[in-house]
Design a protein around this motif. Sequence first.
Motif, PDB file in Angstrom:
ATOM      1  N   VAL A 113      39.211  30.153  41.473  1.00 39.30           N
ATOM      2  CA  VAL A 113      40.609  29.732  41.660  1.00 39.30           C
ATOM      3  C   VAL A 113      40.739  28.254  41.296  1.00 39.30           C
ATOM      4  O   VAL A 113      41.610  27.866  40.510  1.00 39.30           O
ATOM      5  CB  VAL A 113      41.065  29.926  43.131  1.00 39.30           C
ATOM      6  CG1 VAL A 113      42.436  29.288  43.374  1.00 39.30           C
ATOM      7  CG2 VAL A 113      41.099  31.399  43.504  1.00 39.30           C
ATOM      8  N   TYR A 114      39.827  27.406  41.842  1.00 41.22           N
ATOM      9  CA  TYR A 114      39.927  25.972  41.603  1.00 41.22           C
ATOM     10  C   TYR A 114      39.597  25.602  40.166  1.00 41.22           C
ATOM     11  O   TYR A 114      40.198  24.694  39.592  1.00 41.22           O
ATOM     12  CB  TYR A 114      39.049  25.199  42.605  1.00 41.22           C
ATOM     13  CG  TYR A 114      39.728  25.140  43.956  1.00 41.22           C
ATOM     14  CD1 TYR A 114      40.917  24.422  44.120  1.00 41.22           C
ATOM     15  CD2 TYR A 114      39.214  25.833  45.049  1.00 41.22           C
ATOM     16  CE1 TYR A 114      41.571  24.390  45.340  1.00 41.22           C
ATOM     17  CE2 TYR A 114      39.865  25.805  46.280  1.00 41.22           C
ATOM     18  CZ  TYR A 114      41.039  25.080  46.422  1.00 41.22           C
ATOM     19  OH  TYR A 114      41.694  25.059  47.617  1.00 41.22           O
ATOM     20  N   LYS A 115      38.644  26.310  39.596  1.00 37.72           N
ATOM     21  CA  LYS A 115      38.291  26.010  38.200  1.00 37.72           C
ATOM     22  C   LYS A 115      39.512  26.237  37.302  1.00 37.72           C
ATOM     23  O   LYS A 115      39.834  25.413  36.441  1.00 37.72           O
ATOM     24  CB  LYS A 115      37.137  26.911  37.765  1.00 37.72           C
ATOM     25  CG  LYS A 115      36.052  26.069  37.180  1.00 37.72           C
ATOM     26  CD  LYS A 115      34.739  26.700  37.023  1.00 37.72           C
ATOM     27  CE  LYS A 115      33.684  25.716  37.412  1.00 37.72           C
ATOM     28  NZ  LYS A 115      32.769  26.040  38.418  1.00 37.72           N
ATOM     29  N   TYR A 130      31.202  33.722  35.568  1.00 44.61           N
ATOM     30  CA  TYR A 130      31.570  34.278  36.878  1.00 44.61           C
ATOM     31  C   TYR A 130      30.786  35.575  37.138  1.00 44.61           C
ATOM     32  O   TYR A 130      30.219  35.780  38.208  1.00 44.61           O
ATOM     33  CB  TYR A 130      33.080  34.537  36.859  1.00 44.61           C
ATOM     34  CG  TYR A 130      33.676  35.080  38.134  1.00 44.61           C
ATOM     35  CD1 TYR A 130      33.880  34.271  39.247  1.00 44.61           C
ATOM     36  CD2 TYR A 130      34.104  36.413  38.220  1.00 44.61           C
ATOM     37  CE1 TYR A 130      34.467  34.764  40.409  1.00 44.61           C
ATOM     38  CE2 TYR A 130      34.690  36.917  39.372  1.00 44.61           C
ATOM     39  CZ  TYR A 130      34.870  36.087  40.462  1.00 44.61           C
ATOM     40  OH  TYR A 130      35.455  36.586  41.607  1.00 44.61           O
ATOM     41  N   LYS A 188      42.639  26.279  38.202  1.00 46.74           N
ATOM     42  CA  LYS A 188      43.682  25.316  38.556  1.00 46.74           C
ATOM     43  C   LYS A 188      43.461  23.977  37.858  1.00 46.74           C
ATOM     44  O   LYS A 188      44.408  23.301  37.470  1.00 46.74           O
ATOM     45  CB  LYS A 188      43.657  25.081  40.071  1.00 46.74           C
ATOM     46  CG  LYS A 188      44.858  25.649  40.774  1.00 46.74           C
ATOM     47  CD  LYS A 188      44.895  25.151  42.199  1.00 46.74           C
ATOM     48  CE  LYS A 188      45.977  25.875  42.958  1.00 46.74           C
ATOM     49  NZ  LYS A 188      45.703  25.948  44.372  1.00 46.74           N
ATOM     50  N   ASP A 189      42.184  23.588  37.718  1.00 48.55           N
ATOM     51  CA  ASP A 189      41.848  22.299  37.121  1.00 48.55           C
ATOM     52  C   ASP A 189      41.942  22.286  35.599  1.00 48.55           C
ATOM     53  O   ASP A 189      41.736  21.248  34.965  1.00 48.55           O
ATOM     54  CB  ASP A 189      40.410  21.891  37.514  1.00 48.55           C
ATOM     55  CG  ASP A 189      40.337  21.485  38.977  1.00 48.55           C
ATOM     56  OD1 ASP A 189      41.419  21.263  39.558  1.00 48.55           O
ATOM     57  OD2 ASP A 189      39.227  21.421  39.530  1.00 48.55           O
ATOM     58  N   LYS A 228      34.802  33.382  44.632  1.00 52.50           N
ATOM     59  CA  LYS A 228      36.186  33.676  44.224  1.00 52.50           C
ATOM     60  C   LYS A 228      37.034  32.396  44.293  1.00 52.50           C
ATOM     61  O   LYS A 228      37.764  32.078  43.357  1.00 52.50           O
ATOM     62  CB  LYS A 228      36.718  34.743  45.184  1.00 52.50           C
ATOM     63  CG  LYS A 228      38.060  35.295  44.846  1.00 52.50           C
ATOM     64  CD  LYS A 228      38.506  36.240  45.948  1.00 52.50           C
ATOM     65  CE  LYS A 228      38.710  35.500  47.258  1.00 52.50           C
ATOM     66  NZ  LYS A 228      38.907  36.370  48.423  1.00 52.50           N
ATOM     67  N   THR A 229      36.875  31.642  45.401  1.00 55.09           N
ATOM     68  CA  THR A 229      37.637  30.403  45.567  1.00 55.09           C
ATOM     69  C   THR A 229      37.267  29.406  44.472  1.00 55.09           C
ATOM     70  O   THR A 229      38.119  28.690  43.940  1.00 55.09           O
ATOM     71  CB  THR A 229      37.332  29.773  46.952  1.00 55.09           C
ATOM     72  OG1 THR A 229      37.490  30.799  47.922  1.00 55.09           O
ATOM     73  CG2 THR A 229      38.258  28.621  47.280  1.00 55.09           C
ATOM     74  N   SER A 230      35.996  29.377  44.122  1.00 53.95           N
ATOM     75  CA  SER A 230      35.529  28.468  43.083  1.00 53.95           C
ATOM     76  C   SER A 230      36.216  28.770  41.740  1.00 53.95           C
ATOM     77  O   SER A 230      36.590  27.855  41.002  1.00 53.95           O
ATOM     78  CB  SER A 230      34.009  28.601  42.994  1.00 53.95           C
ATOM     79  OG  SER A 230      33.530  28.027  41.844  1.00 53.95           O
TER      80      SER A 230
END
Length: 330
Positions: A218-220, A240, A222-223, A214-216
């Motif tokens: 979020v960062y994807k 995912y 964001k980037d 899930k965090t991965s």
Amino acid sequence: MILAIETSCDDTCAAVLGGEGEIRSNVISSQAELHDRYGGVVPEVASRQHLSLINAVIDESLSEASVSLDEVTLIAATEGPGLIGALLVGISTAKSLAAARELPFVAVDHMLGHVAANFLINDLVEPPFLCLIASGGHTLIAAVEDYSRYEVLGQTLDDAAGEAFDKGARMLGLPYPGGAELDRLATAGDPERFDFPISMSGSDSLDFSYSGLKTSLVYKIKDMAPEEVRRCRADLAASYQDAICAQLIDKCKKAIEQTGYEKLAVGGGVAANSVLRRQMHDLAEELGIRLAVPPTELCTDNAAMIASAARYLDEVPYPEYLDFDAFAKQ
Ligand code: KG4
Ligand code: ZN
């Protein structure tokens, strides 16, 4: 003739099962639209909605089954785990109905209900078998040695698989509950476009973990520029989804190899996922084991599965069940 009630989360459900275990009716009133505006289930809203729907849902289940209350011989209800206020509506209604008619009563564990959905499909799923249960609140692998019990061999250490689907869907701008929506969006995407971590794959443990994935996401997101996210939504969803399913399949494979069971069954809302269902078939073929996959409407929450579990549990005679309570957690 069993009348069963299920109100553990946001579906108000009632079902009638006949003497041979045949489904006479299986009524589900979803509150999903009501909760969508909040982005998830609001417990108090769910309880109030169950309260206003429950009598009509029971009436509909009886009329669809062409059965009168006089013909019902056993009442069952989910006692937990789930939202406590929601569970109390179902269990109180069920106990009242049973007490008014001095009928026996059975309180059913929701997860056992998901296992028991498999007993409704055919006799292939006679225990012993291994069962993957993946829902919005739970993810576990269980050894099912007989019809009325299961032993947990592994479970999630953080988020449930359904939760990972729902949270990922929300990040991709899909409505609640997101699992089925993400499944649909992913059909147009490329599952190999993005790399997501498959947690716990290096270990022999049968436990699951979904918070890193899930965090991965979020960062994807964001980037990426918002426009790029919009353009790649289907690819993100497919990649995912593939990572969620890969972990479920990996743990099923390890569980079969470690235990030697020759049958695998599934249950819970995530078992309605199209990719998971396909990959389960491939896994069964690869390992040379038998597979039971209930139809999607028996994977997601329903009361027929609660009635199915009740068939194999001890009936409690009137009035011994009057102080039965609901429980939120196992
Ligand atoms: O078993 P269930 O109906 O309720 C609980 O006991 O939690 O499972 C609900 C979960 C939700 O997280 C929902 O998004 C997920 O099952 N779900 C799916 C699909 N259909 C429902 N997840 C992935 N793909 C689907 N097609
Ligand atoms: Zn469930």
